[in-house]
Write an enzyme that holds these catalytic residues in place. Structure first.
Site, PDB file in Angstrom:
ATOM      1  NE  ARG A  74     -42.540  62.313  76.621  1.00  0.00           N
ATOM      2  CZ  ARG A  74     -41.706  63.769  76.546  1.00  0.00           C
ATOM      3  NH1 ARG A  74     -40.822  63.973  76.380  1.00  0.00           N
ATOM      4  NH2 ARG A  74     -42.899  65.225  76.441  1.00  0.00           N
ATOM      5  CB  SER A 137     -52.527  66.302  74.530  1.00  0.00           C
ATOM      6  OG  SER A 137     -51.252  66.635  74.833  1.00  0.00           O
ATOM      7  CG  ASP A 190     -50.708  69.215  73.243  1.00  0.00           C
ATOM      8  OD1 ASP A 190     -51.175  69.770  73.441  1.00  0.00           O
ATOM      9  OD2 ASP A 190     -50.190  68.484  72.211  1.00  0.00           O
TER      10      ASP A 190
HETATM   11  C1  BGC Z   1     -56.809  67.590  71.161  1.00  0.00           C
HETATM   12  C2  BGC Z   1     -56.101  68.774  71.580  1.00  0.00           C
HETATM   13  C3  BGC Z   1     -54.380  68.901  72.040  1.00  0.00           C
HETATM   14  C4  BGC Z   1     -54.468  68.589  70.449  1.00  0.00           C
HETATM   15  C5  BGC Z   1     -53.380  68.542  70.089  1.00  0.00           C
HETATM   16  C6  BGC Z   1     -56.744  67.602  70.027  1.00  0.00           C
HETATM   17  O1  BGC Z   1     -56.801  66.652  69.263  1.00  0.00           O
HETATM   18  O2  BGC Z   1     -58.352  68.130  71.134  1.00  0.00           O
HETATM   19  O3  BGC Z   1     -56.329  69.532  73.510  1.00  0.00           O
HETATM   20  O4  BGC Z   1     -53.489  70.039  71.992  1.00  0.00           O
HETATM   21  O5  BGC Z   1     -55.120  67.563  69.562  1.00  0.00           O
HETATM   22  O6  BGC Z   1     -52.357  67.429  70.650  1.00  0.00           O
END
Ligand code: BGC
Length: 453
Positions: A74, A137, A190
């Site tokens: 996004r 994320s 995130d």
């Molecule tokens: C990632 C994290 C992320 C989480 C939620 C996980 O697979 O390693 O960095 O915060 O997913 O999106």
């Protein structure tokens, strides 16, 4: 009937998480978290984020935010007005093609920059300049608020040559190659974005948690408890820093069953993200699919139904967590909605089949919610200095949409914390921390540099 009872008992026992196991896992979580904070070997990486100021709600200015987390990317532009208020948000969403997820780093980040160009053309009259907060994320080892190297991919991403590279530099180079005069000034997980977004209107927020495609949590730690060389240096005036726990990687060997082991072994990242593989939306459907194919469970369904499952759900990830959610949401006495969902998948099931299937969904999702509670209870204990009552900002489709998930989590928190302390914990749905939150972090970073808009 006996085979059905035996199948149910097998499922119930395999997915059970008794209070003693929850307590043991909480102890393990605390030990691993402390080791991770110190910089020792641990399944919890406890990554420093270099976000050293708490969000107050008074951050202001016009920012872009980019959000790469799972299936979609996004691009947002928004105005922070201060006083906890956010002005109108312009945004566009792009599906990330599999080729970009699994190609080279340059292809993936080039795709992201193309999306930014398309946004600028459509929403900003073809020209744009300004600061970008980038929500990424995945586990990134940050060395500054605007730099971090990718530790590992997960959730189906696999651009191997990006591992070990600075993801901000990769993105910035692709933006510049397209003549875009925007600068990535903040990198945020995130969970950190979710915490920041909640704190913008509720400054006491204790942590940010995601139960979506993946799972993870961030919280604020005292600088004194963060090991040397992990972001807070000797002589620094910083007193605290947000930590990205990457709890999805918690070692769950003590509570794993054979289906967890099978899902892990067949995954793109075997041995990693084992907690995530028991808790998050990417995996709950796959766990149930694997369990349904096990002989002891299969024998509990009528022959026609079991054969239907074989045909409909032979491919990995063909049973989606959203289907489990829809099955559990069916409140009709004859499970008519389940019958309809099965028929759509080409499966015929008797009422006994449908009810066993619904119980199986509940076994998988209840364990996930209890594990989620273990994570939150452990982090609350770790962050002892937090104000009470504690606000826990939570986002993600599993938390938001899976029927009963929040209530089961709250039940788990009560088991672990006792009713009185559990009442002091509010789980607050915080939508879009990964969009708005990144902009807030970019604004906090600008304030830290002494720049205000
Ligand atoms: C990632 C994290 C992320 C989480 C939620 C996980 O697979 O390693 O960095 O915060 O997913 O999106």
């Amino acid at each position: 009937m006996a085979a059905r009872d035996a199948a149910w008992e097998a499922l119930r026992d395999e997915f059970a998480l008794p209070p003693a196991s929850m307590e043991n896992l909480r102890q393990l979580f605390l030990t691993e978290a402390r080791a991770g904070l110190a910089g020792s070997d641990s399944s919890l990486r406890m990554l420093p984020t270099y976000l050293t100021r708490r969000v107050t709600g008074e951050e202001t200015g016009e920012y872009f935010a980019l959000d790469l987390g799972g299936t979609h990317f996004r691009v947002l532009q928004l105005r922070l007005e201060g006083g906890g208020r956010i002005g109108p948000v312009r945004q566009r969403q792009f599906k990330v093609p599999d080729a970009a997820k699994r190609g080279s780093g340059a292809e993936l980040f080039g795709f992201l920059a193309d999306c930014v160009s398309a946004f600028v053309a459509a929403e900003c009259g073809g020209e744009a300049a300004g600061d970008i907060g980038f929500t990424f994320s995945f586990p990134a080892a940050q060395t500054a608020i605007d730099a971090g190297t990718l530790v590992a991919w997960n959730k189906g991403f696999a651009a191997a040559d990006a591992i070990g590279a600075d993801v901000v530099a990769l993105l910035q180079a692709q933006l510049e190659a397209r003549g875009l005069k925007m600068r990535v000034t903040a990198l945020a997980n995130d969970t950190v974005g979710t915490m920041a977004a909640a704190a913008y209107s509720c400054p006491g927020t204790a942590m940010g948690v995601i139960f979506g495609t993946g799972t993870n949590a961030a919280y604020v730690e005292q600088a004194a408890k963060i090991g040397k060389g992990r972001g807070v240096e000797d002589g620094s005036r910083e007193t605290e820093m947000a930590i990205n726990t990457e709890w999805g990687n918690l070692d769950t060997a003590a509570v794993r069953n054979e289906h967890d082991a099978a899902v892990d072994a067949a995954s793109e990242n075997p041995g990693l993200q084992r907690f995530e593989k028991m808790v998050s939306g990417m995996y709950l459907g796959e766990l149930l699919r694997t369990a349904l194919a096990a002989p002891a469970v299969r024998a509990g369904f009528s022959r026609t139904c079991a054969a239907g499952f074989d045909a409909a759900f032979s491919e990995r990830f063909s049973l989606h967590t959203s289907t489990l959610a829809a099955i559990e949401a069916d409140a009709t006495p004859d499970l008519a909605e389940v019958a309809h969902l099965l028929a759509e998948a080409g499966v015929q099931g008797t009422l006994a089949d449908r009810s066993l299937l619904r119980d199986a969904c509940a076994a998988v999702s209840t364990r996930a919610a209890l594990l989620a509670a273990v994570g939150i209870a452990s982090l609350l204990e770790l962050a002892q200095s937090e104000p009470r009552p504690a606000t826990v900002a939570v986002d993600g489709t599993v938390f938001e949409r899976y029927p009963g998930f929040q209530a089961r989590m709250e039940g788990g928190l009560e088991m672990l914390l006792g009713p009185e302390r559990a009442r002091d914990v509010s789980l607050v749905l915080t939508k879009d921390g990964s969009g708005v939150g990144a902009a807030i972090i970019a604004a906090a970073a600008a304030q830290a540099r002494g720049e205000t808009q």
